[in-house]
Write an enzyme that holds these catalytic residues in place. Structure first.
Site, short mmCIF file in Angstrom:
data_model
loop_
_atom_site.label_atom_id
_atom_site.label_comp_id
_atom_site.label_asym_id
_atom_site.label_seq_id
_atom_site.Cartn_x
_atom_site.Cartn_y
_atom_site.Cartn_z
CB SER A 14 -0.96 -0.05 1.19
OG SER A 14 -1.95 0.93 1.10
CG ASP B 15 -6.89 -2.93 -3.48
OD1 ASP B 15 -7.35 -1.82 -3.14
OD2 ASP B 15 -5.68 -3.21 -3.37
CG HIS C 177 -5.85 -2.06 0.29
ND1 HIS C 177 -5.10 -1.82 -0.84
CD2 HIS C 177 -5.26 -1.31 1.27
CE1 HIS C 177 -4.12 -0.98 -0.58
NE2 HIS C 177 -4.20 -0.66 0.70
#
Length: 295
Positions: free
Chosen positions: A144, A237, A267
């Site tokens: 991320s 995601d 995610h």
């Protein structure tokens, strides 16, 4: 790999999350969310030969050594939207990574927003990479926001001529810097919805003119001459589109790319739900990518 919509583990977790949704970035203060993430993060992990908290380049890090000798070094940048997360939250993940690969893992405690907005996290990420004493092959890795930082410092290392990186491992990375693109409106995911992504962007990069800076949006940068990349994307995601676009752009620029997709995953699945088969398959992809470059 199972067909989309057929992973029973992911379906069960999504149902649980939908029924037991807690506070989020739109409804709670940052301190509460940091504490919540810490409580959710897996604990424990393999014993190490040595674990040391110190500074590299003036930035706090935690160094994991699975054995007296190591074949390489992985610099790990944690996720959390540049706002949440810590070395302590990623302790289990770092221990597991070190044990499986045999590498030294350097987990970076970069400064967080909103107390320290962009480009503070980039400055810390680069300070560690540029000062690291690498013994053997050197990798950057993150999920991320950490995937964003890994992609950014990989470009910086190429542009500045050192250090030489042997690979970049980008796990559902944020690389486009646009929370209002068509892809961000394409569907509503189980976790990390568009409005939440936009809120993290606002905290980390409050100045709109900075959103096009390649240190926030590395997809806008020059991609030739970068180290081999592994991209891990999750189908459920909103970051999947830009992860796929980054993989394609890297390949078009002549960079060796491996793309691993988990169609039903969401995610943060890899760090928060490490016991799932989707996480296991993703770890295998990571381990194979690293092993191939340690030879």
């Amino acid at each position: 790999m199972s067909a989309p919509g057929t992973d029973p583990e992911m379906a069960a977790i999504k149902s649980f999350l939908a029924a037991n949704g807690g506070p989020g970035i739109l409804t709670a203060d940052v301190g509460m969310l940091r504490a919540m993430l810490s409580s959710m993060s897996p604990k424990g992990g393999p014993d190490m030969f040595a674990v040391e908290d110190r500074e590299v380049g003036g930035v706090p890090v935690r160094v994991y050594r699975p054995g007296e000798g190591v074949p390489g070094t992985i610099i790990l940048y944690h996720g959390g939207g540049w706002v949440l997360g810590s070395v302590a939250d990623y302790d289990h993940f770092a221990r597991s990574l070190a044990q499986r690969t045999g590498c030294r893992v350097v987990s970076v405690e970069y400064r967080l927003a909103p107390e320290n907005p962009f480009p503070a996290a980039v400055e810390d990420a680069w300070a560690v990479l540029s000062a690291i004493d690498a013994d053997g092959p050197l990798f950057v890795m993150g999920d991320s926001a950490g995937g964003n930082l890994s992609a950014v410092v990989a470009q910086m290392a190429r542009d500045r001529g050192a250090p030489k990186l042997d690979g970049q491992i980008l796990i559902y990375p944020s690389v486009a810097g646009d929370a209002d693109s068509a892809a961000m409106h394409a569907f509503v995911p189980s976790t990390m919805k568009r409005e939440e992504i936009a809120a993290f962007f606002d905290l980390y990069v409050p100045a709109p003119q900075d959103r096009s800076d390649i240190r926030f949006a590395p997809l806008r940068g020059r991609l030739d001459g970068l180290p081999p990349a592994l991209l891990i994307v999750a189908g459920d995601d909103l970051a999947a589109d830009e992860g796929n676009r980054y993989a394609s752009a890297l390949a078009q620029a002549g960079v060796p790319v491996t793309l691993h997709e988990e169609p039903d995953a969401f995610h943060a699945f890899l760090t928060l739900f490490p016991d799932t088969q989707a996480a296991s398959r993703s770890r295998q992809a990571i381990d194979a990518f690293i092993a191939n470059r340690l030879q």
